[in-house]
Design a protein around this motif. Structure first.
Motif, PDB file in Angstrom:
ATOM      1  N   LEU A  10      17.555  51.947  17.280  1.00 37.48           N
ATOM      2  CA  LEU A  10      16.701  52.017  18.272  1.00 37.48           C
ATOM      3  C   LEU A  10      15.337  51.642  17.700  1.00 37.48           C
ATOM      4  O   LEU A  10      13.989  51.193  17.751  1.00 37.48           O
ATOM      5  CB  LEU A  10      15.965  52.910  19.075  1.00 37.48           C
ATOM      6  N   VAL A  11      15.001  52.376  16.386  1.00 37.20           N
ATOM      7  CA  VAL A  11      14.139  51.797  15.639  1.00 37.20           C
ATOM      8  C   VAL A  11      13.861  50.732  14.770  1.00 37.20           C
ATOM      9  O   VAL A  11      14.505  50.467  13.368  1.00 37.20           O
ATOM     10  CB  VAL A  11      14.537  53.148  14.863  1.00 37.20           C
ATOM     11  N   GLU A  45       4.552  65.079  10.887  1.00 32.86           N
ATOM     12  CA  GLU A  45       3.981  65.600  12.244  1.00 32.86           C
ATOM     13  C   GLU A  45       3.893  64.021  12.762  1.00 32.86           C
ATOM     14  O   GLU A  45       3.845  64.175  14.444  1.00 32.86           O
ATOM     15  CB  GLU A  45       3.212  66.479  12.541  1.00 32.86           C
ATOM     16  N   SER A  46       3.979  63.272  11.766  1.00 30.59           N
ATOM     17  CA  SER A  46       3.701  61.500  13.068  1.00 30.59           C
ATOM     18  C   SER A  46       4.608  61.164  13.320  1.00 30.59           C
ATOM     19  O   SER A  46       5.069  60.206  14.182  1.00 30.59           O
ATOM     20  CB  SER A  46       3.371  60.886  11.550  1.00 30.59           C
ATOM     21  N   VAL A  47       5.612  61.563  13.298  1.00 32.57           N
ATOM     22  CA  VAL A  47       6.973  61.432  14.033  1.00 32.57           C
ATOM     23  C   VAL A  47       8.039  62.544  14.583  1.00 32.57           C
ATOM     24  O   VAL A  47       7.885  63.563  14.595  1.00 32.57           O
ATOM     25  CB  VAL A  47       8.415  60.731  13.367  1.00 32.57           C
ATOM     26  N   GLN A  48       8.395  62.641  15.907  1.00 34.91           N
ATOM     27  CA  GLN A  48       9.057  63.536  16.482  1.00 34.91           C
ATOM     28  C   GLN A  48      10.226  64.127  15.503  1.00 34.91           C
ATOM     29  O   GLN A  48      10.502  65.692  15.489  1.00 34.91           O
ATOM     30  CB  GLN A  48       9.061  63.588  17.782  1.00 34.91           C
ATOM     31  N   SER A  49      11.033  62.700  16.182  1.00 32.87           N
ATOM     32  CA  SER A  49      12.512  63.077  15.509  1.00 32.87           C
ATOM     33  C   SER A  49      13.671  63.637  15.376  1.00 32.87           C
ATOM     34  O   SER A  49      14.311  64.523  15.221  1.00 32.87           O
ATOM     35  CB  SER A  49      11.948  63.562  13.689  1.00 32.87           C
ATOM     36  N   TYR A  50      13.517  64.114  17.446  1.00 22.01           N
ATOM     37  CA  TYR A  50      13.733  65.057  17.959  1.00 22.01           C
ATOM     38  C   TYR A  50      15.115  64.200  18.597  1.00 22.01           C
ATOM     39  O   TYR A  50      16.213  64.628  19.494  1.00 22.01           O
ATOM     40  CB  TYR A  50      13.423  66.004  18.790  1.00 22.01           C
ATOM     41  N   TYR A  51      15.240  62.882  19.401  1.00 21.79           N
ATOM     42  CA  TYR A  51      16.277  62.292  19.550  1.00 21.79           C
ATOM     43  C   TYR A  51      17.341  61.977  18.619  1.00 21.79           C
ATOM     44  O   TYR A  51      17.421  61.318  18.065  1.00 21.79           O
ATOM     45  CB  TYR A  51      15.150  60.680  20.135  1.00 21.79           C
ATOM     46  N   ASN A  52      18.198  63.189  19.010  1.00 22.46           N
ATOM     47  CA  ASN A  52      19.723  62.867  18.812  1.00 22.46           C
ATOM     48  C   ASN A  52      20.779  62.118  19.196  1.00 22.46           C
ATOM     49  O   ASN A  52      21.008  62.454  20.502  1.00 22.46           O
ATOM     50  CB  ASN A  52      19.708  64.035  17.695  1.00 22.46           C
ATOM     51  N   LEU A  96       9.671  56.049  22.144  1.00 22.74           N
ATOM     52  CA  LEU A  96      11.356  56.388  21.502  1.00 22.74           C
ATOM     53  C   LEU A  96      11.687  56.058  20.252  1.00 22.74           C
ATOM     54  O   LEU A  96      12.100  56.313  19.839  1.00 22.74           O
ATOM     55  CB  LEU A  96      11.902  55.968  22.835  1.00 22.74           C
ATOM     56  N   GLN A  97      11.225  54.826  19.962  1.00 21.86           N
ATOM     57  CA  GLN A  97      11.060  54.613  18.607  1.00 21.86           C
ATOM     58  C   GLN A  97      10.756  55.897  17.319  1.00 21.86           C
ATOM     59  O   GLN A  97      11.643  56.706  16.467  1.00 21.86           O
ATOM     60  CB  GLN A  97      10.319  53.576  18.201  1.00 21.86           C
ATOM     61  N   ASN A  98       9.734  56.120  17.676  1.00 24.54           N
ATOM     62  CA  ASN A  98       8.604  57.558  17.408  1.00 24.54           C
ATOM     63  C   ASN A  98      10.159  58.630  17.731  1.00 24.54           C
ATOM     64  O   ASN A  98      10.127  59.413  16.219  1.00 24.54           O
ATOM     65  CB  ASN A  98       7.339  58.212  17.966  1.00 24.54           C
ATOM     66  N   TRP A  99      10.586  59.012  18.947  1.00 22.89           N
ATOM     67  CA  TRP A  99      11.461  60.038  18.836  1.00 22.89           C
ATOM     68  C   TRP A  99      12.530  60.199  17.932  1.00 22.89           C
ATOM     69  O   TRP A  99      13.775  60.524  17.528  1.00 22.89           O
ATOM     70  CB  TRP A  99      11.937  59.857  20.117  1.00 22.89           C
ATOM     71  N   SER A 100      13.098  59.147  17.977  1.00 20.87           N
ATOM     72  CA  SER A 100      14.319  58.171  16.896  1.00 20.87           C
ATOM     73  C   SER A 100      14.248  58.533  15.538  1.00 20.87           C
ATOM     74  O   SER A 100      15.165  58.620  15.204  1.00 20.87           O
ATOM     75  CB  SER A 100      15.380  57.034  17.262  1.00 20.87           C
ATOM     76  N   GLN A 101      12.995  58.097  14.903  1.00 17.56           N
ATOM     77  CA  GLN A 101      12.729  58.126  13.612  1.00 17.56           C
ATOM     78  C   GLN A 101      12.548  59.596  12.525  1.00 17.56           C
ATOM     79  O   GLN A 101      12.541  60.224  12.816  1.00 17.56           O
ATOM     80  CB  GLN A 101      11.215  57.587  13.325  1.00 17.56           C
ATOM     81  N   ALA A 102      13.504  59.034  12.079  1.00 16.64           N
ATOM     82  CA  ALA A 102      14.503  60.007  11.208  1.00 16.64           C
ATOM     83  C   ALA A 102      13.248  60.512   9.838  1.00 16.64           C
ATOM     84  O   ALA A 102      12.936  58.989   9.415  1.00 16.64           O
ATOM     85  CB  ALA A 102      16.105  59.991  10.159  1.00 16.64           C
ATOM     86  N   ARG A 106       6.372  49.201  15.289  1.00 16.60           N
ATOM     87  CA  ARG A 106       5.730  47.636  16.922  1.00 16.60           C
ATOM     88  C   ARG A 106       6.603  47.941  17.593  1.00 16.60           C
ATOM     89  O   ARG A 106       7.942  48.081  17.219  1.00 16.60           O
ATOM     90  CB  ARG A 106       6.653  46.444  14.881  1.00 16.60           C
ATOM     91  N   ALA A 107       5.883  47.944  18.688  1.00 19.30           N
ATOM     92  CA  ALA A 107       6.654  47.948  20.003  1.00 19.30           C
ATOM     93  C   ALA A 107       7.505  46.626  20.193  1.00 19.30           C
ATOM     94  O   ALA A 107       6.942  45.515  19.797  1.00 19.30           O
ATOM     95  CB  ALA A 107       5.691  48.189  21.257  1.00 19.30           C
TER      96      ALA A 107
END
Length: 632
Positions: free
Chosen positions: A464-465, A347-354, A329-335, A481-482
């Protein structure tokens, strides 16, 4: 033969259950011939206990309806079109194959299997020849708390459920397994009974933090008791006339339609007891310490807010689910904010959690009151664009043109959300005089550059990040870091207690518990803020007014943690929030004028039947003693 049959069923069930719960949770022992083998030794019994932890729901992923089936998070259709949570949020739940259910057919996890296994453990834990008495006592308590939690999770989703006090003998016959649903109040009383039995036999703190973080403690059990009693005291289950006529096959009322004020009194006492126990165990509101002298107070406040969940095992976390860590979820939330991103490394982060725009509007103004109440906030002009001034230095890059909605807001807004022009402290840049920023217009590093990795609203859940995570710009990868998913933290308990106090008529007694959280967020107290800045200065002085404030405080303070989804239901306010457009900025906009247009990217849909999950139609057909939830 009976033991072998039970074990065969268990083995099949175990094989169907994925995931683990390290640090503590282990895997199911292999090649167990009969139940006796599972309890022959202390080590075997401990592995069985570990398996009970393994049934904990996936708090940290899209199979947790509280994360993706509500209105806190939106993900672009290219990514989420097949997500069950998205379908639920848009009104497409079904009783044929219920989405994200935890009962019977088509379940994420059938928690009735978990309850059966808890009972097997409790019936057999005294069999190992080498188990110490103190170990057995603690393990029994842990199993009881897990059993209570699984009952609670089902009750919160389905309302009245069968109580699984003990397992049914295989030889008992068909009618014996056709269980009936118990009234919600009876279920809650049984949950509390289990927790009360277990509490005194659990440690106050986990001593061996190297191997046992995530195991149950007395403060966790007390918190679950408080949460259970708050749930049944709330309007959904306390005097809800919509459930008149909702009875079992024998005519017994399953959800009380008569309001009982004593439920709030009982809940208040449980909340206070949970807080006292948490304090005794050393829990306190997290505040960032050790900041360099040249960091601003603004930066430290933001890090205190972010760190309350992202600083792993911090003192505010009462229950962290160690096997349900926040990494993906951090990966998805990372701008995407690194300055030197390339086509490959972005592409190393998905960045689609909005977060939809409604969540951005939810946070208070800088004066600590809702933006539509603040006498000095230009609410009607919130979608217009202005250049940020120097006073916003640690929130928005000075001179950057951004929406007025993003300025003159409380610190939790800036700690929780990333947005176009907004600063994102950390990410390898630890000078708060030169913070990285989000650049969200189409074609920019944070904005839409491919089909999937972009934000649909323009607000990323920065909270979340962890602040030291870094997306590398020179080589592929994301340093992430999880941390354990925060199932219970102290701020949650403070706000539950404030809510219970207000509902019992002790309005002024609720202020200090809210104000403790507001102080950490850099805000004045409730009464001071409303007196100074609100169009409704007397709002905190009435029970109805303070109720609205407490609801807002919970939605703001606990945003993105999975509470809003269930709170809206127990408050019976879901229909008010979940029948609305999903709004955001125009992700196709390549310049300021085009980007800052409010657009709709879909709609939430909610009917009264959606307050409770449907039981799978096949399960209703199989068990003639079950009744379906109203509306399904």
């Amino acid at each position: 033969m009976k033991i072998k049959l039970i074990n065969s069923l268990l083995t099949i069930a175990f094989l169907l259950i994925g995931g683990s719960c390290s640090k503590y949770v282990d895997v199911v022992p292999d090649n167990i011939a009969v139940i006796e083998d599972a309890f022959e030794t202390r080590d075997a019994a401990e592995r069985f206990l570990a398996t009970l932890y393994g049934y904990l729901p996936p708090f940290n992923g899209i199979q947790n309806p509280a994360l993706v089936a509500g209105d806190e998070i939106a993900v672009n259709d290219n990514v989420s079109r097949n997500w069950d949570g998205r379908a639920i949020g848009r009104g497409s739940q079904t009783k044929v194959n219920p989405r994200l259910g935890y009962w019977g057919s088509n379940s994420v996890t059938n928690l009735f299997i978990a309850l059966r296994d808890c009972n097997i453990f409790l019936e057999n834990v005294d069999k190992p020849f080498d188990i110490r008495e103190d170990e057995k006592i603690r393990w029994v308590a842990e199993a009881k708390v897990l059993k209570a939690y699984y009952h609670f999770y089902l009750m919160r989703m389905y309302g009245p459920i069968p109580i699984i006090r003990e397992n049914i003998e295989v030889s008992a016959g068909v009618e014996a397994v056709r269980v009936t649903r118990a009234p919600v109040d009876e279920v809650a009383n049984y949950i509390v009974e289990l927790l009360d039995e277990a509490m005194g036999d659990l440690p106050t703190v986990v001593e061996d933090q190297g191997t046992e973080l995530g195991r149950l403690t007395a403060p966790i059990a007390a918190a679950l008791k408080a949460r259970t009693l708050m749930t049944v005291a709330s309007p959904l289950f306390n005097g809800n006339g919509d459930y008149a006529g909702f009875t079992d096959a024998e005519g017994n009322e399953l959800i009380s339609t008569s309001f009982d004020a004593e439920k709030w009194t009982r809940a208040a006492a449980a909340c206070k007891s949970a807080i006292d126990m948490a304090h005794e165990a050393g829990h306190s509101l997290y505040k960032f310490i050790g900041a360099p002298a040249d960091w601003s107070d603004t930066t430290v406040t933001k890090l205190s807010i972010r760190g309350s969940i992202a600083e792993r095992w911090n003192e505010e976390i009462v229950w962290g689910a160690s096997g349900r860590t926040m990494s993906t979820l951090q990966n998805w939330s990372q701008a995407k904010i690194a300055l030197d991103l390339t086509a490959e490394t972005r592409e190393s982060v998905q960045s689609y959690y909005n977060a939809p725009m409604r969540i951005a509007e939810m946070f208070y103004s800088e004066n600590g009151v809702p933006i539509d109440e603040d006498t000095s906030y230009d609410y009607s002009g919130r979608f217009e664009v202005s250049a940020a001034d120097e006073a916003h230095q640690h929130y928005v890059r000075p001179g950057f043109e951004t929406a007025n909605l993003n300025m003159h807001r409380e610190p939790r807004f800036y700690a929780s959300l990333g947005f176009d022009g907004g600063t994102w402290f950390g990410h390898g840049q630890l000078s708060d005089d030169n913070e990285l920023i989000v650049e969200a217009k189409k074609g920019q590093r944070t904005g839409k550059t491919d089909a999937n990795r972009w934000g649909v609203s323009g607000y990323w859940p920065k909270k979340l990040v962890y602040y030291e995570n870094v997306q590398r710009g020179t080589s592929s990868g994301y340093s992430n870091r999880a941390y354990p998913f925060p199932v219970v933290r102290l701020a949650d308990l403070y706000l539950l207690y404030a809510e219970a106090l207000n509902e019992t008529g002790q309005t002024t007694a609720a202020y200090p518990w809210i104000d403790l959280i507001r102080e950490r967020a850099g805000l004045d107290g409730v009464v001071e803020s409303w007196t100074a800045a609100s169009r409704n200065p007397n709002k905190p002085t009435t029970q109805d007014g303070l109720r609205d404030i407490i609801h807002d405080e919970r939605m703001i303070e606990l945003v993105f943690e999975g509470h809003r989804f269930w709170d809206l239901r127990r408050w019976k306010r879901a229909a008010e929030f979940l029948n609305s457009d999903i709004r955001g900025w125009n992700s196709e906009g390549e310049n300021t004028e085009d980007y800052y247009k409010v657009i709709s990217v879909g709609s939430y849909r909610f009917l009264n039947r959606d307050y409770l999950w449907p039981i799978a139609e096949n399960d209703i057909i199989t068990n003639s003693n079950l009744v379906q939830n109203p509306g399904w």
